[in-house]
Structure formats: structure tokens, C-alpha cells
Design a protein around this motif. Structure first.
Motif, PDB file in Angstrom:
ATOM      1  N   ARG A 246       0.856  -1.194   0.000  1.00  0.00           N
ATOM      2  CA  ARG A 246       0.000   0.000   0.000  1.00  0.00           C
ATOM      3  C   ARG A 246       0.886   1.236   0.000  1.00  0.00           C
ATOM      4  NH1 ARG A 246      -5.578   0.958   2.345  1.00  0.00           N
ATOM      5  NH2 ARG A 246      -5.518  -1.258   2.839  1.00  0.00           N
ATOM      6  N   VAL A 247       0.549   2.203  -0.860  1.00  0.00           N
ATOM      7  CA  VAL A 247       1.271   3.469  -0.918  1.00  0.00           C
ATOM      8  C   VAL A 247       0.297   4.588  -0.616  1.00  0.00           C
ATOM      9  CG1 VAL A 247       2.620   5.046  -2.349  1.00  0.00           C
ATOM     10  CG2 VAL A 247       2.896   2.573  -2.626  1.00  0.00           C
ATOM     11  N   ALA A 248       0.602   5.381   0.418  1.00  0.00           N
ATOM     12  CA  ALA A 248      -0.255   6.504   0.794  1.00  0.00           C
ATOM     13  C   ALA A 248      -0.024   7.677  -0.156  1.00  0.00           C
ATOM     14  CB  ALA A 248       0.036   6.921   2.236  1.00  0.00           C
ATOM     15  N   ALA A 249      -0.886   8.674  -0.045  1.00  0.00           N
ATOM     16  CA  ALA A 249      -0.868   9.803  -0.979  1.00  0.00           C
ATOM     17  C   ALA A 249       0.459  10.549  -0.971  1.00  0.00           C
ATOM     18  CB  ALA A 249      -2.016  10.751  -0.657  1.00  0.00           C
ATOM     19  N   ASN A 250       1.118  10.625   0.191  1.00  0.00           N
ATOM     20  CA  ASN A 250       2.368  11.393   0.270  1.00  0.00           C
ATOM     21  C   ASN A 250       3.602  10.567  -0.083  1.00  0.00           C
ATOM     22  OD1 ASN A 250       2.600   9.756   2.541  1.00  0.00           O
ATOM     23  ND2 ASN A 250       3.555  11.372   3.778  1.00  0.00           N
ATOM     24  N   GLY A 251       3.410   9.289  -0.436  1.00  0.00           N
ATOM     25  CA  GLY A 251       4.533   8.438  -0.815  1.00  0.00           C
ATOM     26  C   GLY A 251       5.044   7.531   0.284  1.00  0.00           C
ATOM     27  N   ASP A 252       4.550   7.665   1.518  1.00  0.00           N
ATOM     28  CA  ASP A 252       4.859   6.662   2.538  1.00  0.00           C
ATOM     29  C   ASP A 252       4.293   5.325   2.056  1.00  0.00           C
ATOM     30  OD1 ASP A 252       5.753   8.832   4.006  1.00  0.00           O
ATOM     31  OD2 ASP A 252       4.085   8.798   5.440  1.00  0.00           O
ATOM     32  N   PHE A 253       4.985   4.233   2.369  1.00  0.00           N
ATOM     33  CA  PHE A 253       4.469   2.950   1.876  1.00  0.00           C
ATOM     34  C   PHE A 253       4.678   1.834   2.893  1.00  0.00           C
ATOM     35  CE2 PHE A 253       8.913   2.444   0.865  1.00  0.00           C
ATOM     36  CZ  PHE A 253       9.159   1.078   0.849  1.00  0.00           C
ATOM     37  N   GLY A 270      24.278   5.489   0.743  1.00  0.00           N
ATOM     38  CA  GLY A 270      24.111   6.152  -0.547  1.00  0.00           C
ATOM     39  C   GLY A 270      23.681   5.228  -1.663  1.00  0.00           C
ATOM     40  N   VAL A 271      22.915   4.188  -1.327  1.00  0.00           N
ATOM     41  CA  VAL A 271      22.420   3.228  -2.314  1.00  0.00           C
ATOM     42  C   VAL A 271      20.998   3.619  -2.710  1.00  0.00           C
ATOM     43  CG1 VAL A 271      21.790   0.813  -2.718  1.00  0.00           C
ATOM     44  CG2 VAL A 271      23.870   1.365  -1.436  1.00  0.00           C
ATOM     45  N   ASP A 272      20.716   3.662  -3.994  1.00  0.00           N
ATOM     46  CA  ASP A 272      19.376   4.008  -4.459  1.00  0.00           C
ATOM     47  C   ASP A 272      18.354   2.970  -3.987  1.00  0.00           C
ATOM     48  OD1 ASP A 272      20.202   6.291  -5.737  1.00  0.00           O
ATOM     49  OD2 ASP A 272      20.413   5.332  -7.703  1.00  0.00           O
ATOM     50  N   PHE A 273      17.192   3.464  -3.577  1.00  0.00           N
ATOM     51  CA  PHE A 273      16.149   2.607  -3.002  1.00  0.00           C
ATOM     52  C   PHE A 273      14.855   2.851  -3.776  1.00  0.00           C
ATOM     53  CE2 PHE A 273      12.723   1.583  -0.115  1.00  0.00           C
ATOM     54  CZ  PHE A 273      13.161   0.453   0.558  1.00  0.00           C
ATOM     55  N   GLY A 332      12.628   6.525  -5.791  1.00  0.00           N
ATOM     56  CA  GLY A 332      11.600   6.647  -6.806  1.00  0.00           C
ATOM     57  C   GLY A 332      10.667   5.452  -6.793  1.00  0.00           C
ATOM     58  N   TYR A 333       9.492   5.652  -7.380  1.00  0.00           N
ATOM     59  CA  TYR A 333       8.510   4.580  -7.540  1.00  0.00           C
ATOM     60  C   TYR A 333       8.531   4.105  -8.990  1.00  0.00           C
ATOM     61  CZ  TYR A 333       6.501   5.056  -2.927  1.00  0.00           C
ATOM     62  OH  TYR A 333       6.326   5.049  -1.567  1.00  0.00           O
ATOM     63  N   ILE A 334       8.764   2.816  -9.178  1.00  0.00           N
ATOM     64  CA  ILE A 334       8.730   2.245 -10.522  1.00  0.00           C
ATOM     65  C   ILE A 334       7.295   1.804 -10.792  1.00  0.00           C
ATOM     66  CG2 ILE A 334       9.794   0.624 -12.115  1.00  0.00           C
ATOM     67  CD1 ILE A 334      11.946   0.123  -9.938  1.00  0.00           C
ATOM     68  N   THR A 335       6.624   2.463 -11.702  1.00  0.00           N
ATOM     69  CA  THR A 335       5.239   2.142 -12.027  1.00  0.00           C
ATOM     70  C   THR A 335       5.143   1.713 -13.487  1.00  0.00           C
ATOM     71  OG1 THR A 335       4.506   4.291 -12.881  1.00  0.00           O
ATOM     72  CG2 THR A 335       4.639   4.056 -10.480  1.00  0.00           C
ATOM     73  N   GLU A 336       3.960   1.267 -13.861  1.00  0.00           N
ATOM     74  CA  GLU A 336       3.742   0.877 -15.254  1.00  0.00           C
ATOM     75  C   GLU A 336       3.798   2.067 -16.200  1.00  0.00           C
ATOM     76  OE1 GLU A 336      -0.453   1.691 -13.701  1.00  0.00           O
ATOM     77  OE2 GLU A 336       1.423   0.863 -12.922  1.00  0.00           O
ATOM     78  N   ALA A 337       3.718   3.284 -15.634  1.00  0.00           N
ATOM     79  CA  ALA A 337       3.745   4.496 -16.459  1.00  0.00           C
ATOM     80  C   ALA A 337       5.102   5.182 -16.445  1.00  0.00           C
ATOM     81  CB  ALA A 337       2.674   5.466 -15.975  1.00  0.00           C
ATOM     82  N   GLY A 338       6.064   4.619 -15.748  1.00  0.00           N
ATOM     83  CA  GLY A 338       7.384   5.225 -15.647  1.00  0.00           C
ATOM     84  C   GLY A 338       7.815   5.356 -14.204  1.00  0.00           C
ATOM     85  N   ILE A 339       8.981   5.929 -13.982  1.00  0.00           N
ATOM     86  CA  ILE A 339       9.504   6.117 -12.634  1.00  0.00           C
ATOM     87  C   ILE A 339       9.034   7.477 -12.119  1.00  0.00           C
ATOM     88  CG2 ILE A 339      11.574   6.355 -11.218  1.00  0.00           C
ATOM     89  CD1 ILE A 339      12.959   4.385 -13.070  1.00  0.00           C
ATOM     90  N   ILE A 340       8.389   7.462 -10.957  1.00  0.00           N
ATOM     91  CA  ILE A 340       7.856   8.673 -10.344  1.00  0.00           C
ATOM     92  C   ILE A 340       8.800   9.116  -9.236  1.00  0.00           C
ATOM     93  CG2 ILE A 340       5.879   9.736  -9.199  1.00  0.00           C
ATOM     94  CD1 ILE A 340       5.275   8.677 -12.015  1.00  0.00           C
ATOM     95  N   GLY A 341       9.269  10.349  -9.309  1.00  0.00           N
ATOM     96  CA  GLY A 341      10.151  10.897  -8.284  1.00  0.00           C
ATOM     97  C   GLY A 341       9.415  11.876  -7.386  1.00  0.00           C
ATOM     98  N   SER A 342      10.138  12.434  -6.415  1.00  0.00           N
ATOM     99  CA  SER A 342       9.539  13.395  -5.501  1.00  0.00           C
ATOM    100  C   SER A 342       9.369  14.745  -6.200  1.00  0.00           C
ATOM    101  CB  SER A 342      10.411  13.539  -4.249  1.00  0.00           C
ATOM    102  OG  SER A 342      11.681  14.052  -4.607  1.00  0.00           O
ATOM    103  N   PRO A 343       8.426  15.565  -5.734  1.00  0.00           N
ATOM    104  CA  PRO A 343       7.541  15.381  -4.580  1.00  0.00           C
ATOM    105  C   PRO A 343       6.424  14.382  -4.908  1.00  0.00           C
ATOM    106  CG  PRO A 343       7.027  17.444  -5.676  1.00  0.00           C
ATOM    107  CD  PRO A 343       8.239  16.894  -6.364  1.00  0.00           C
ATOM    108  N   TYR A 344       6.323  13.338  -4.073  1.00  0.00           N
ATOM    109  CA  TYR A 344       5.444  12.224  -4.392  1.00  0.00           C
ATOM    110  C   TYR A 344       3.965  12.587  -4.337  1.00  0.00           C
ATOM    111  CZ  TYR A 344       9.695   9.514  -4.125  1.00  0.00           C
ATOM    112  OH  TYR A 344      10.965   9.041  -4.353  1.00  0.00           O
ATOM    113  N   GLU A 345       3.585  13.387  -3.353  1.00  0.00           N
ATOM    114  CA  GLU A 345       2.158  13.695  -3.229  1.00  0.00           C
ATOM    115  C   GLU A 345       1.648  14.363  -4.502  1.00  0.00           C
ATOM    116  OE1 GLU A 345      -1.001  15.250   0.078  1.00  0.00           O
ATOM    117  OE2 GLU A 345       1.137  15.568   0.405  1.00  0.00           O
ATOM    118  N   ALA A 346       2.404  15.305  -5.023  1.00  0.00           N
ATOM    119  CA  ALA A 346       1.991  15.998  -6.246  1.00  0.00           C
ATOM    120  C   ALA A 346       2.129  15.101  -7.465  1.00  0.00           C
ATOM    121  CB  ALA A 346       2.816  17.264  -6.428  1.00  0.00           C
ATOM    122  N   ASN A 347       3.233  14.382  -7.561  1.00  0.00           N
ATOM    123  CA  ASN A 347       3.511  13.621  -8.781  1.00  0.00           C
ATOM    124  C   ASN A 347       2.648  12.363  -8.899  1.00  0.00           C
ATOM    125  OD1 ASN A 347       5.383  15.530  -9.492  1.00  0.00           O
ATOM    126  ND2 ASN A 347       7.159  14.362  -8.783  1.00  0.00           N
TER     127      ASN A 347
END
Length: 356
Positions: A246-253, A270-273, A332-347
Motif C-alpha cells: 500500500r502506498v499513501a498519498a504522500n509516498g509513505d508505503f 548512498g544506495v538508491d532505493f 523513486g517509484y517504478i510504475t507501469e507508467a514510468g519512474i515517479i520521483g519526488s515530490p510524491y504527493e503531487a507527482n
């Protein structure tokens, strides 16, 4: 018609044929592959609750078909009575597990399809439900494929990839979420290595992720949960890719317990997550992680291993199945529409607001 998984070396997570739902009992893997036919709402509820079918996307598909199974005994009823039974069974199935949003998302979608169908008899409404469940099934496969396409470039030649729990083909009806970039990179001929956390207490990483990656020919090494920091300190991990329930609106998951540890350690070194997230797992009605209900499971999962007691008799146990990772630890969030970066709530809202 729903296409089979492209991973031919793996048994199907679930199938629907001739009005029957069959699932692969994942509690028996990797020792044996047992397929069960679920014939009632109670059997579907138990299969989800007992983790015989698991993983947020697979739970969603199983719930959709499970609702069809649940109302089969009511097909003789008049239309209004059938609709009442449908709502009752959906509420019952929705109680099987609280954290994975795909469960309630799928059932709500099934109910909406029934409401919009304009059916004049019970038989046609039942067929509408089956059609919608099959559409959810096909969509899950497409979402996995899209995640693989967009996430594969994150895995470069010689990369070390760390994953946690099982967000693989066994947790979906496609090529997985967190494993989708892995399978796509492998298909592209990239040479890399994967480290799979064992994932205590139920060992989904050891039993499921290591099993499916090994069968698919991926270079995979099994490690204990406590080894992640040492691997990063040695420079053996270039990217962490996990799934989510589950991913909340602000990007907490929310994801399997232990994910928060990985995110903190990854930030330190410093490892990408990255989080592999199909749009079906977004919960934009929940503002932040504080609103995510965390499932707590029985003490025996912690006190016993392989059916054998490993803890003192009568010891107190705390066993949350998931933890919540703050959005600011996510690359970032890897989605079916591409990688979504911050700010997560807006994006996230801009890309998926209407669909989610």
C-alpha cells in the motif's frame, strides 16, 4: 482469455477455468508445488488469510475470482437477492487481510462493475463479474510488464541488486513487481547479480524469491536479513528494489517487515532505493503512512521454525507483518507508467489521481 505467465519455468500463481479458481499453495514451496481448487467464500478467505495465495497484486486477482466463487451458490436467487449476497460476500472477503490495498480495491471494482452492468437477470450479472475478474487478471499482467520495462535500465552490467520478501511472479499473475526489472534486464542480456533477503519470520525471500529466481536462471544469492548492511558496506549493492502492499498519498508505503531497516541502511550508504508499485497498489485516499493499518500475526510464526519451537515457552511476541517506510527514504517509484520521483504527493496524484 488471460495469457499465462511468460515465466515458463514457474507454476502459475492462480488460474481460472470452467468457473473454478485454482491456486498454487505457496506455504508448501519450495518443497512441493500443490495446486488447490477453492470452492467457497470461506476457502478463498482462508487461502488469503493463511498466505497460501499472497502478494498484493495476486491477492487482488484472487479476490476478484473469489467473489465469483462466493456467489456461485446464489445464482438461483432473484436479481435483488443475488445483489445482496454479492455485497455480503465482498465484505466477508475484504476482512481476510487488512494491509494490502489490492484486496479492497479489487472487491470495490467488482461491485462497481455489478452496479453499472444494467443486468436484468442473475445469470448475466454473474457473467459480468467473471468478465471483470478476467479484466483485472489481464491488467495485472500488463502492469507487471510495464514495471519491468521502466525499471530494467536501473540494473546495469555488473550491478548488485538487493530485494526483500517476495514481490515476484509468485506474488502476482505476471512477472512480478520488484522482480519485473530483474527479469526484463535478464531478457536484455545484462549480466548482474541479485541478493535475496530471507525475510523472517515466514522466509518468503528464502522459500519464494530465491526459488523463482533460481528457476528462472537468475544469478541469485540468498542472505539473512541482517547481512544487508554488510553487503552495502562492501560495495556489493548498487540498487535496492522492493515491492509494496500500500502506498499513501504522500509516498509513505507499507511493505514486508524489515523494509524500513533496508531503506535506512541504503540511505546511510548512498544506495538508491526503489519501490516497484503498480497503480492498483496506490491508496491516494490515505494521506500518509500513519493511516495504513498494519496486520499483526500470530506468535507461532516467530516462536516456531519448521514446526519446531525455537523460543522459550510463554515468551511475549510482537509480530507485525509489515512496516511503513517514510517517503523521504525512497529514490523513486517504478510504475507501469514510468519512474515517479519526488515530490510524491503531487507527482503521484498528477499521474494516477483519477485512475487510483
Amino acid at each position: 482469455m488471460v495469457s499465462p505467465s511468460p515465466l515458463v519455468n514457474l507454476p502459475a500463481t492462480l488460474t481460472w477455468a470452467n468457473d473454478q479458481l485454482r491456486i498454487l499453495d505457496q506455504t508448501r514451496l519450495p518443497q512441493e508445488a500443490v495446486v488447490e481448487t477453492l470452492t467457497s467464500a470461506h476457502e478463498v478467505w482462508r487461502a488469503i488469510h493463511e498466505l497460501r495465495v499472497r502478494g498484493a497484486p495476486a491477492i487482488g486477482v484472487a479476490a476478484a475470482y473469489g467473489l465469483c466463487v462466493a456467489v456461485q451458490a446464489s445464482r438461483h436467487l432473484p436479481l435483488d437477492a443475488f445483489r445482496a449476497a454479492l455485497a455480503e460476500q465482498a465484505a466477508y472477503l475484504d476482512s481476510a487481510r487488512p494491509t494490502a490495498v489490492n484486496l479492497s480495491w479489487s472487491l470495490k471494482r467488482m461491485l462497481r462493475a455489478a452496479e453499472c452492468a444494467g443486468a436484468t437477470d442473475t445469470a448475466s450479472l454473474y457473467h459480468t463479474l467473471v468478465d471483470e475478474a478476467q479484466a483485472i487478471h489481464r491488467e495485472d499482467q500488463r502492469l507487471c510488464a510495464g514495471i519491468g520495462q521502466h525499471g530494467a535500465p536501473l540494473i546495469r552490467e555488473g550491478s548488485g541488486v538487493l530485494t526483500h520478501c517476495n514481490a515476484g511472479a509468485l506474488a502476482t499473475t505476471g512477472i512480478g513487481t520488484a522482480t519485473a526489472p530483474i527479469y526484463e534486464a535478464q531478457r536484455n542480456g545484462v549480466a548482474f547479480r541479485v541478493y535475496a533477503d530471507e525475510t523472517r519470520p515466514l522466509l518468503q525471500g528464502a522459500r519464494l524469491t530465491a526459488y523463482e529466481l533460481q528457476r528462472a536462471g537468475v544469478d541469485v544469492t540468498l542472505v539473512t536479513d541482517s547481512m544487508a548492511a554488510s553487503l552495502m558496506a562492501r560495495g556489493q549493492i548498487d540498487v535496492v528494489i522492493v515491492g509494496t502492499d500500500r502506498v499513501a498519498a504522500n509516498g509513505d508505503f507499507a511493505n514486508k517487515i524489515g523494509t524500513l531497516n533496508l531503506a535506512i541502511v541504503a540511505r546511510y550508504f548512498g544506495v538508491d532505493f526503489y519501490v516497484a508499485c503498480p497503480s492498483s497498489t496506490l491508496d491516494l485516499d490515505t494521506p500518509d503512512g500513519r493511516g495504513i493499518v498494519i496486520e499483526e500475526r500470530g506468535a507461532s510464526e516467530v516462536t516456531h521454525l519448521g514446526g519446531r519451537m525455537i523460543a522459550p515457552e510463554g515468551i511475549k511476541v510482537f509480530n507485525p507483518a509489515f512496516d511503513v517506510t517514510p517517503h523521504d527514504l525512497v529514490t523513486g517509484y517504478i510504475t507501469e507508467a514510468g519512474i515517479i520521483g519526488s515530490p510524491y504527493e503531487a507527482n503521484l496524484a498528477a499521474r494516477f489521481g483519477r485512475a487510483a
